[in-house]
Design an enzyme around this catalytic site. Structure first.
Site, PDB file in Angstrom:
ATOM      1  N   LYS A 272       0.846  -1.186   0.000  1.00 55.40           N
ATOM      2  CA  LYS A 272       0.000   0.000   0.000  1.00 55.40           C
ATOM      3  C   LYS A 272       0.888   1.244   0.000  1.00 55.40           C
ATOM      4  O   LYS A 272       1.774   1.373   0.849  1.00 55.40           O
ATOM      5  CB  LYS A 272      -0.895   0.014   1.241  1.00 55.40           C
ATOM      6  CG  LYS A 272      -1.962  -1.067   1.265  1.00 55.40           C
ATOM      7  CD  LYS A 272      -2.782  -0.965   2.536  1.00 55.40           C
ATOM      8  CE  LYS A 272      -3.800  -2.087   2.638  1.00 55.40           C
ATOM      9  NZ  LYS A 272      -4.912  -1.941   1.679  1.00 55.40           N
ATOM     10  N   ARG A 347     -10.019 -11.950   1.488  1.00 51.89           N
ATOM     11  CA  ARG A 347     -10.871 -12.976   0.883  1.00 51.89           C
ATOM     12  C   ARG A 347     -10.173 -14.330   0.849  1.00 51.89           C
ATOM     13  O   ARG A 347     -10.834 -15.372   0.854  1.00 51.89           O
ATOM     14  CB  ARG A 347     -11.302 -12.533  -0.514  1.00 51.89           C
ATOM     15  CG  ARG A 347     -10.172 -12.370  -1.522  1.00 51.89           C
ATOM     16  CD  ARG A 347     -10.568 -11.581  -2.745  1.00 51.89           C
ATOM     17  NE  ARG A 347     -10.778 -10.175  -2.423  1.00 51.89           N
ATOM     18  CZ  ARG A 347     -11.195  -9.260  -3.297  1.00 51.89           C
ATOM     19  NH1 ARG A 347     -11.444  -9.603  -4.558  1.00 51.89           N
ATOM     20  NH2 ARG A 347     -11.358  -8.012  -2.934  1.00 51.89           N
TER      21      ARG A 347
END
Length: 490
Positions: A272, A347
């Site tokens: 990020k 996920r």
């Protein structure tokens, strides 16, 4: 602080601060309000006139009562239009009243609000929730204690009779919400996979729950390649948490709550960048925090439902052991995943957790996760996204959220969109195109539940707020603990 309901009325109560809720169009000083005004030397009529108080939602005014009167201060609280009146109106009003009373140095407070749907118990519960959550402050990481902290010692809910059970229920639910707030607000060097596992064991010991903590080796034996692929870069070991609440006797149903437990998300090798919110990624375990918070509340409420609380806890870090973009992982149901973005890690952990949950033979599975920025773009900061394979389950969750004052909105499971998730070299990719990103994330998770009723809650927006809103102060909100508890107990 003690909260209790009472048969007393605004005319019979005496103490520091009396709060009265008024609707738009209902601020005329007549009837019982006129009697109270006469008892308070005309203060109410003067306050309405001087402040131009109209009863609008979110408005409140307070003043000192002069003379030898039984009430030291009178507070008027706007409830908005009568057509919009609902349970969350009194919850938010209760929180607003409590904050203002505390700031006014009140030690004891009485609240007079209308009863919602002629249900005194639910009204008392909602007001108590609002008071408790609005007054919660997290000062754990402050080096200096607060000087002369203001304390509200007692609150009386007028004209509600004896609602001790409802108030206790509210306090137990708030116990769970506050635990979730504390977990999500704590920094990543304080809350890790290990501390989450330790907390699960503490909850089990304190509340009589069953607990199972799967270590890395146990997860390897179960073939949890998706979860372990995320975990492999961290120096802190993964902990797969499985808490179980079992009621006395035969349970009415069995359900599983699965929370994303990424205690810090660096993005992995798809790091990020600065400005992307990396400093807030301590909150990426908001799903696990709410799951453990719900466990604490449900263990105290003791519904006749068996509940499994599950979280595949880990960090998503960078090291020489990190998974690479392009790696292929094999989940515990045998499906293969091409990792085209290591920052879509939640996920992957949920995939193996969902497979584990379905093997328990439950009637329904609800997963919750701070999963996608796309959901925040679609629904904003206040509303969680809901996807489900079962309309009945979706309706149950929406009703539970409405009662709890937490906003969720059902989104489509558009099967066509999964075509963009298919891989040339594996069964699927972990990320689809930018368009419909929250939908494709839900469709990815759907691949790991076969026959069980399932719902997915994307809580990326409402898990955290930057400024005070409703019953929540700035920071972690504990969303959606109230929804989960209401769903289980319904």
């Amino acid at each position: 602080m003690k909260v209790q309901a009472t048969e007393q009325t605004t005319l019979s109560w005496s103490g520091d601060t009396l709060a009265v809720g008024l609707f738009v169009g209902g601020v005329t000083v007549t009837g019982e309000l006129a009697e109270l005004d006469e008892k308070l030397a005309g203060t109410i009529k003067e306050l309405i006139a001087e402040t131009n108080f109209e009863g609008k939602a979110g408005s409140n005014v307070v003043t000192r009562v002069g003379g030898n009167t039984p009430v030291r201060k009178i507070m008027l609280v706007g409830l908005g239009e009568t057509k919009d009146f609902k349970l969350d109106t009194v919850r938010v009003a209760g929180g607003s009243i409590a904050r203002l009373a505390k700031s006014q140095h009140s030690k004891n407070l009485a609240i007079s609000l209308p009863i919602v749907d002629n249900n005194q118990a639910l009204t008392a519960q909602a007001i108590t929730e609002g008071i408790t959550l609005a007054l919660y402050e997290d000062r754990r990481f402050k080096s200096e204690p607060e000087e002369n902290p203001l304390k509200l010692e007692s609150v009386e809910l007028l004209e509600l009779g004896d609602q001790a059970a409802a108030i206790t229920k509210a306090e137990q639910i708030c116990d769970g919400v506050i635990l979730a707030k504390q977990l999500v607000a704590a920094p990543a060097n304080s809350v890790t996979s290990v501390t989450l596992a330790n907390l699960a064991e503490e909850l089990a010991a304190e509340h009589g729950l069953e607990v199972e903590i799967l270590e890395k080796e146990d997860c390897e034996k179960l073939g949890m390649g998706a979860y372990l692929g995320v975990a492999q870069a961290s120096d802190i070991p993964p902990k797969f948490i499985h808490l179980t609440y079992k009621p006395q006797g035969t349970p009415r149903r069995k359900v599983a709550i699965v929370g994303k437990g990424v205690t810090f998300d660096s993005g992995g090798l798809n790091l990020k960048p600065a400005g992307s919110g990396i400093e807030t990624m301590k909150m990426d375990m908001g799903g696990a925090g709410a799951t453990l918070g719900a466990a604490k509340a449900i263990a105290q409420l003791k519904p006749d439902v068996e509940v499994h609380f599950i979280s595949a806890a880990t960090e998503n870090m960078i090291s020489g052991h990190a998974m690479h973009p392009g790696d292929i992982l094999t989940a515990s149901n045998g499906k293969t995943i091409e990792v085209n973005n290591t920052d879509a890690e939640g996920r992957l952990t949920l995939a193996d957790a969902l497979v584990f949950a379905e093997k328990l033979g439950v009637d329904a599975i609800v997963d919750l996760a701070t999963l996608t920025g796309a959901c925040v773009i679609a629904l904003g900061d206040d509303i969680g996204g809901l996807w489900s394979t079962d309309d009945l389950l979706a309706d149950q969750l929406k009703n539970a959220a409405d009662v709890g004052g937490e906003k969720i909105w059902q989104m489509p499971l558009e099967e066509k969109y999964f075509e963009a998730m298919k891989s040339e070299i594996a069964d699927m990719k972990n990320v689809g195109p930018r368009q419909g990103g929250s939908i494709t994330a839900a469709l990815f998770l759907k691949q790991f539940v076969n026959d069980t009723s399932w719902a997915h809650l994307d809580i990326a927006g409402p898990a955290w707020i930057d400024k005070e809103s409703g019953v929540n102060n700035a920071g972690a909100t504990g969303f959606p603990v109230r929804t989960l508890v209401n769903w289980v107990c319904s």
